[in-house]
Design a protein around this motif. Structure first.
Motif, PDB file in Angstrom:
ATOM      1  N   LEU A 296       0.766  -0.991   0.143  1.00 48.23           N
ATOM      2  CA  LEU A 296      -0.081   0.069  -0.163  1.00 48.23           C
ATOM      3  C   LEU A 296       0.815   1.253  -0.344  1.00 48.23           C
ATOM      4  N   PRO A 297       0.451   2.078  -0.911  1.00 50.28           N
ATOM      5  CA  PRO A 297       1.351   3.519  -0.925  1.00 50.28           C
ATOM      6  C   PRO A 297       1.197   4.038   0.395  1.00 50.28           C
ATOM      7  N   TYR A 298       2.275   4.998   0.677  1.00 50.40           N
ATOM      8  CA  TYR A 298       2.324   6.069   1.723  1.00 50.40           C
ATOM      9  C   TYR A 298       2.983   7.607   1.414  1.00 50.40           C
ATOM     10  N   THR A 299       2.084   8.327   1.722  1.00 55.75           N
ATOM     11  CA  THR A 299       2.449   9.746   1.406  1.00 55.75           C
ATOM     12  C   THR A 299       1.588  10.675   2.518  1.00 55.75           C
ATOM     13  N   PRO A 300       2.602  11.320   3.132  1.00 57.83           N
ATOM     14  CA  PRO A 300       2.021  11.964   4.461  1.00 57.83           C
ATOM     15  C   PRO A 300       1.107  13.150   4.285  1.00 57.83           C
ATOM     16  N   HIS A 301       0.460  13.305   5.256  1.00 57.89           N
ATOM     17  CA  HIS A 301      -0.437  14.632   5.330  1.00 57.89           C
ATOM     18  C   HIS A 301       0.499  15.863   6.021  1.00 57.89           C
ATOM     19  N   THR A 302       0.200  16.954   5.549  1.00 61.99           N
ATOM     20  CA  THR A 302       1.301  17.909   5.975  1.00 61.99           C
ATOM     21  C   THR A 302       0.784  19.217   6.488  1.00 61.99           C
ATOM     22  N   TRP A 303      -0.562  19.399   6.460  1.00 64.30           N
ATOM     23  CA  TRP A 303      -1.360  20.668   6.546  1.00 64.30           C
ATOM     24  C   TRP A 303      -1.248  20.836   7.794  1.00 64.30           C
ATOM     25  N   THR A 304      -0.147  21.552   8.650  1.00 65.71           N
ATOM     26  CA  THR A 304      -0.329  21.904   9.974  1.00 65.71           C
ATOM     27  C   THR A 304       0.395  23.435   9.858  1.00 65.71           C
ATOM     28  N   ASN A 305       1.850  23.279  10.032  1.00 63.73           N
ATOM     29  CA  ASN A 305       2.423  24.531   9.914  1.00 63.73           C
ATOM     30  C   ASN A 305       3.845  24.222   9.338  1.00 63.73           C
ATOM     31  N   GLY A 306       5.061  25.012   9.280  1.00 67.20           N
ATOM     32  CA  GLY A 306       6.161  24.703   8.729  1.00 67.20           C
ATOM     33  C   GLY A 306       6.872  23.888   9.467  1.00 67.20           C
ATOM     34  N   PHE A 309       5.325  20.474   8.517  1.00 66.29           N
ATOM     35  CA  PHE A 309       5.740  20.155   7.229  1.00 66.29           C
ATOM     36  C   PHE A 309       7.075  19.465   7.221  1.00 66.29           C
ATOM     37  N   ALA A 310       8.047  20.187   7.732  1.00 67.27           N
ATOM     38  CA  ALA A 310       9.432  19.663   8.026  1.00 67.27           C
ATOM     39  C   ALA A 310       9.378  18.326   8.287  1.00 67.27           C
ATOM     40  N   VAL A 311       8.902  17.884   9.336  1.00 65.30           N
ATOM     41  CA  VAL A 311       8.617  16.437  10.052  1.00 65.30           C
ATOM     42  C   VAL A 311       8.424  15.685   8.946  1.00 65.30           C
ATOM     43  N   ASN A 312       7.207  15.674   8.371  1.00 64.26           N
ATOM     44  CA  ASN A 312       6.743  14.846   7.405  1.00 64.26           C
ATOM     45  C   ASN A 312       7.590  14.893   5.899  1.00 64.26           C
ATOM     46  N   LEU A 313       8.052  15.982   5.735  1.00 63.98           N
ATOM     47  CA  LEU A 313       9.025  16.082   4.540  1.00 63.98           C
ATOM     48  C   LEU A 313      10.234  15.040   4.721  1.00 63.98           C
ATOM     49  N   GLN A 314      10.860  14.897   5.945  1.00 64.28           N
ATOM     50  CA  GLN A 314      11.642  14.167   6.244  1.00 64.28           C
ATOM     51  C   GLN A 314      11.317  12.673   6.250  1.00 64.28           C
ATOM     52  N   LEU A 315      10.118  12.238   6.532  1.00 59.25           N
ATOM     53  CA  LEU A 315       9.544  10.935   6.731  1.00 59.25           C
ATOM     54  C   LEU A 315       9.346  10.804   5.132  1.00 59.25           C
ATOM     55  N   ALA A 318      12.412   9.340   3.629  1.00 59.62           N
ATOM     56  CA  ALA A 318      13.002   8.447   4.079  1.00 59.62           C
ATOM     57  C   ALA A 318      11.984   7.074   3.823  1.00 59.62           C
ATOM     58  N   GLY A 319      10.698   7.232   3.879  1.00 57.68           N
ATOM     59  CA  GLY A 319       9.777   6.198   3.665  1.00 57.68           C
ATOM     60  C   GLY A 319       8.875   6.097   2.244  1.00 57.68           C
ATOM     61  N   GLY A 320       8.777   7.328   1.644  1.00 55.76           N
ATOM     62  CA  GLY A 320       7.956   7.463   0.555  1.00 55.76           C
ATOM     63  C   GLY A 320       8.309   7.041  -0.595  1.00 55.76           C
ATOM     64  N   ASP A 321       7.516   6.995  -1.787  1.00 58.39           N
ATOM     65  CA  ASP A 321       7.820   6.869  -2.957  1.00 58.39           C
ATOM     66  C   ASP A 321       8.220   7.853  -3.622  1.00 58.39           C
ATOM     67  N   ARG A 322       9.481   8.359  -3.897  1.00 59.66           N
ATOM     68  CA  ARG A 322       9.847   9.607  -4.398  1.00 59.66           C
ATOM     69  C   ARG A 322       9.832   9.507  -6.105  1.00 59.66           C
ATOM     70  N   GLU A 323       9.681   8.433  -6.631  1.00 64.99           N
ATOM     71  CA  GLU A 323       9.480   8.459  -7.978  1.00 64.99           C
ATOM     72  C   GLU A 323       8.079   8.655  -8.629  1.00 64.99           C
ATOM     73  N   GLU A 324       7.202   8.014  -7.865  1.00 62.23           N
ATOM     74  CA  GLU A 324       5.741   8.093  -8.328  1.00 62.23           C
ATOM     75  C   GLU A 324       4.865   8.973  -7.319  1.00 62.23           C
ATOM     76  N   GLY A 325       5.329   8.917  -6.008  1.00 64.72           N
ATOM     77  CA  GLY A 325       4.446   9.719  -5.002  1.00 64.72           C
ATOM     78  C   GLY A 325       4.840  11.275  -5.216  1.00 64.72           C
ATOM     79  N   LEU A 326       3.710  11.898  -4.305  1.00 70.46           N
ATOM     80  CA  LEU A 326       3.485  13.178  -4.264  1.00 70.46           C
ATOM     81  C   LEU A 326       3.513  13.729  -2.868  1.00 70.46           C
ATOM     82  N   LEU A 327       4.044  14.647  -2.445  1.00 71.77           N
ATOM     83  CA  LEU A 327       4.070  15.274  -0.964  1.00 71.77           C
ATOM     84  C   LEU A 327       3.119  16.393  -1.065  1.00 71.77           C
ATOM     85  N   GLU A 328       2.162  16.508  -0.083  1.00 67.02           N
ATOM     86  CA  GLU A 328       1.241  17.556   0.163  1.00 67.02           C
ATOM     87  C   GLU A 328       1.935  18.885   0.290  1.00 67.02           C
ATOM     88  N   TYR A 329       1.533  19.994  -0.257  1.00 61.35           N
ATOM     89  CA  TYR A 329       2.076  21.207  -0.184  1.00 61.35           C
ATOM     90  C   TYR A 329       1.289  22.378   0.126  1.00 61.35           C
TER      91      TYR A 329
END
Length: 410
Positions: A296-306, A309-315, A318-329
């Motif tokens: 199952l794919p993983y990509t974090p929620h980031t809608w809190t504050n900067g 966002f940094a915490v979940n960017l690091q995750l 480290a653990g997301g699919d950086r080829e196909e996945g997208l990070l919430e901005y």
């Protein structure tokens, strides 16, 4: 051994340039980005930061309890930190937003960004523009076109109308305008319904299925949280039924135990835990491992504050699919801008044509703007070893305080 010798807590209220009307709180014009900030200092000069979103000063009494649990701890012993936070939760308050501050220290002590400490390489992550308000179809199209010109190739809309037709009309308008150039996703914000100001729509399984069918016909990329977060049976049924991926998991404060169960039951096609809420970084890392094992794919929620966002960017790194996945901005001008979102950071998380270069600084990858913190924040607690000892003597008496201290040392 490195130990925690001081903790500080701040309440930050950063003014927005315009009123922000979050889809998840109907009727509420938000005028500030509010969050609570923790600073953890060690006896050898390291410091770790983290933050949790706040409605007001609801955490004003946290400091005395927190200090008793973390002063004197080895901040790099994350298992013990998790245990202390678990103990603090027994009376009903969960504070896993605090835990990333200790990872910040651990990675700084190692002299590397957290994602490298977790075994990942640097590079870039791709982003999707995450809106925050419900808007008319015409206004939403204009917004999508603006994000496309900025370089984004995916956008997430918010729908939150009592009328199904209004929700579908908004999605249809955006797909018709940019669907051949951008991925279009939708967040229904049904997982954690809020009615404190105005009433809010409440979806059932039948409505969620009808919406999923409409989105499938339009080629929508995914649908987030179309049912209450604890409607486990209905979520699993919807996920089996839907031709569009169903996503969620951002605010499951039950952390690893709850999300493990939801992964096993396949409540979502992919999971979006936010470490600020879902048990901190340590528990979220295990959730990521379980997602991988289940395919199952993983990509974090980031809608809190900067900082969140940094915490979940690091995750994600480290653990997301950086080829196909997208990070919430999260970005919703003119109110929820990058400057307001990232508030007290020296350098906001600015994107480059819809992508973000991973930070190279040790720890969580940001520096606090202390001038901005003084201007927009209020320190509401500060404790060190001496003040904790004095408080114990004052409240328990010298004999009992010495007995407790002796037991802790032993």
């Amino acid at each position: 051994m490195t130990v925690v010798n001081r903790v500080e807590l701040y309440h930050v209220a950063y003014p927005l340039e315009a009123a922000f009307r979050p889809s998840w709180i109907p009727g509420y014009p938000q005028t500030e980005n509010r969050f609570d900030l923790i600073r953890v200092l060690t006896d050898d000069g390291l410091e770790g930061w983290s933050a949790g979103p706040a409605m007001g000063r609801e955490r004003s009494g946290l400091g005395d309890l927190l200090a008793q649990y973390v002063i004197g701890l080895d901040p790099t012993d994350i298992d013990l930190v998790q245990q202390r936070l678990r103990e603090m939760s027994y009376l009903g308050q969960r504070h896993y937003w605090i835990e990333p501050a200790f990872w910040d220290i651990k990675a700084k002590k190692a002299g590397m960004p957290l994602y490298r400490l977790l075994g990942a390489e640097g590079g870039r992550v791709r982003l999707y523009a995450s809106t925050g308000e419900v808007r008319s179809p015409a206004a939403r199209v204009e917004e999508a076109e603006a994000r496309y010109r900025e370089g984004f190739r995916a956008i997430k809309l918010r729908v939150h109308d009592f009328a199904e037709s209004a929700d579908i009309a908004q999605v249809e308008a955006v797909v018709r305008a940019v669907g051949d150039r951008m991925k279009v996703a939708v967040d229904a914000n049904q997982a954690w319904r809020v009615t404190t100001v105005s009433d809010a729509p409440l979806w059932d399984l039948a409505r969620a299925k009808r919406f999923a069918d409409a989105c499938a016909d339009m080629g929508v990329a995914w649908i987030e949280e179309p049912l209450p977060m604890d409607a486990y049976d209905e979520l699993a049924e919807l996920t089996r039924y839907s031709r569009v991926p169903i996503a969620g998991g951002e605010l499951h404060t039950g952390g690893l135990a709850e999300l493990r169960m939801m992964i096993e039951r396949r409540c979502y096609h992919w999971f979006q835990p936010d470490a600020v809420f879902t048990g901190g970084i340590a528990q979220t890392l295990e959730v990521i491992r379980l997602c991988r094992a289940a395919g199952l794919p993983y990509t974090p929620h980031t809608w809190t504050n900067g900082i969140g966002f940094a915490v979940n960017l690091q995750l994600m790194a480290a653990g997301g699919d950086r080829e196909e996945g997208l990070l919430e901005y999260p970005v919703n001008p003119p109110s929820w801008t990058v400057t307001a979102r990232d508030a007290v950071l020296v350098a906001p998380w600015t994107h480059d044509r819809g992508e973000l270069e991973l930070p190279t600084a040790p720890g969580l990858g940001f520096d606090i703007d202390h001038k901005a913190l003084r201007r927009h924040g209020t320190r509401f607690h500060s404790s060190g070893r001496f003040s904790v000892a004095v408080k114990a003597v004052r409240e328990k008496g010298l004999r009992t305080a010495l007995e407790i201290n002796k037991a802790r040392r032993r």
